[in-house]
Write an enzyme that holds these catalytic residues in place. Structure first.
Site, short mmCIF file in Angstrom:
data_model
loop_
_atom_site.label_atom_id
_atom_site.label_comp_id
_atom_site.label_asym_id
_atom_site.label_seq_id
_atom_site.Cartn_x
_atom_site.Cartn_y
_atom_site.Cartn_z
CB THR A 115 0.53 -6.05 0.74
OG1 THR A 115 0.19 -6.79 1.93
CG2 THR A 115 -0.55 -5.01 0.46
CB ILE A 138 -0.96 0.00 1.20
CG1 ILE A 138 -2.00 -1.11 1.06
CG2 ILE A 138 -1.64 1.35 1.37
CD1 ILE A 138 -2.84 -1.35 2.29
CG ASN A 186 1.33 2.33 4.59
OD1 ASN A 186 0.20 1.90 4.45
ND2 ASN A 186 2.41 1.70 4.11
CG ASP A 232 12.90 0.66 14.35
OD1 ASP A 232 11.66 0.82 14.39
OD2 ASP A 232 13.48 -0.26 14.93
CE LYS A 285 -2.79 -2.54 10.86
NZ LYS A 285 -2.15 -1.39 10.20
CE1 TYR A 299 -1.56 -5.91 11.11
CE2 TYR A 299 -3.65 -7.06 10.79
CZ TYR A 299 -2.71 -6.13 10.37
OH TYR A 299 -2.92 -5.43 9.21
#
Length: 266
Positions: A190, A20, A90, A63, A159, A155
């Site tokens: 991706t 992305i 992103n 980083d 989000k 994860y």
């Protein structure tokens, strides 16, 4: 594409070397923006540089989980381009694909350090520029932050945090004229999704699964997300803030297709 949509703007883009982020770098630059791409991989930065061949793109190895490195990257961006108008957060990681109890302390901490703390760092060190230029912040979230996902607890937690953080930031910085939004894709092809798919028990069925979870019938490539991002960071979205925009092909409307029309019972 309107090549003047971001004319004169400078974009700080984390994780802009693949997926992305790479597509966003292309569309932002094509729309007239100067872009500073940040990645923690020198190899990935060099690969992007070789593939883009564009004027007005600068590359910094950083980083985003390390405060001093982010501060230095932002200072370098200002030195090269003179200002920052847009920050697109992103960059993100997804490993491990596991339940909560199977996730190690190090894995948990790394996920939050990159996916969430990275936003804290870029905002903290770019805020003066964003206030000065009445800028824009865009975060890359995910539909799974709203609906959850099997074997991806840590994860999805990051989000979900990004969705809540986006709304709080929008309220905090609205008085300064800063808009803060997020995009929330479902499946997108991706390199990170390819890696995730190879970790699944039913990895040979994943492509069909990812096509079928989207109401429009296919799992897209990154360009469809980049087009939505371009809209949100441009003046065309000038009265939109605090929005977590699903770019999902309707995945949230019914996460699996059970029957095709010609398979329905009579």
């Amino acid at each position: 594409m309107n090549t003047d949509l971001l004319a004169g703007k400078v974009v700080l883009l984390t994780g802009g070397t693949e997926g992305i982020g790479f597509e966003c770098a292309k569309v932002y630059n094509a729309a007239g923006a100067k872009v500073c791409i940040i990645s923690n991989s020198l190899q990935s930065l060099n690969q992007a540089k070789n593939n883009l061949h564009n004027q007005g793109i600068h590359y910094v190895c950083t980083d985003i989980s390390v405060a001093d490195e982010v501060q230095a990257a932002i200072e370098e961006t200002i030195m090269v381009f003179g200002k920052i108008d847009i920050v697109h957060n992103n960059a993100g990681i997804s490993n491990p694909s596991s339940t909560l109890c199977e996730t190690t302390d190090d894995e948990w901490n790394r996920l939050f350090d990159v996916n969430v703390k990275g936003i804290y760092h870029t905002t903290k060190y770019a805020i003066d520029q964003l206030i000065k230029n009445r800028g824009v912040i865009l975060n890359t979230g995910s539909l799974v932050g709203e609906i959850g996902q099997e074997r991806h607890a840590a994860y999805t937690a990051t989000k979900g945090a990004i969705s809540a953080l986006t709304k709080s930031m929008a309220l905090d910085y609205a008085a300064s004229g800063i808009r803060v939004n997020a995009v929330a894709p479902a499946g997108v092809w991706t390199p990170m999704l390819r890696s995730w798919s190879h970790q699944q028990i039913n990895k040979h069925e994943i492509e069909d699964y990812l096509d079928n979870i989207h109401a429009l019938g296919y799992c897209p490539n990154s360009d469809v997300i980049a087009d939505a991002c371009l809209f949100l960071v441009s003046d065309q979205a000038r009265f939109i803030t605090g929005c977590v925009l699903p770019v999902t092909g309707g995945a949230e409307l019914g996460y699996r297709k059970i029957l095709q029309p010609n398979q329905a019972s009579v």
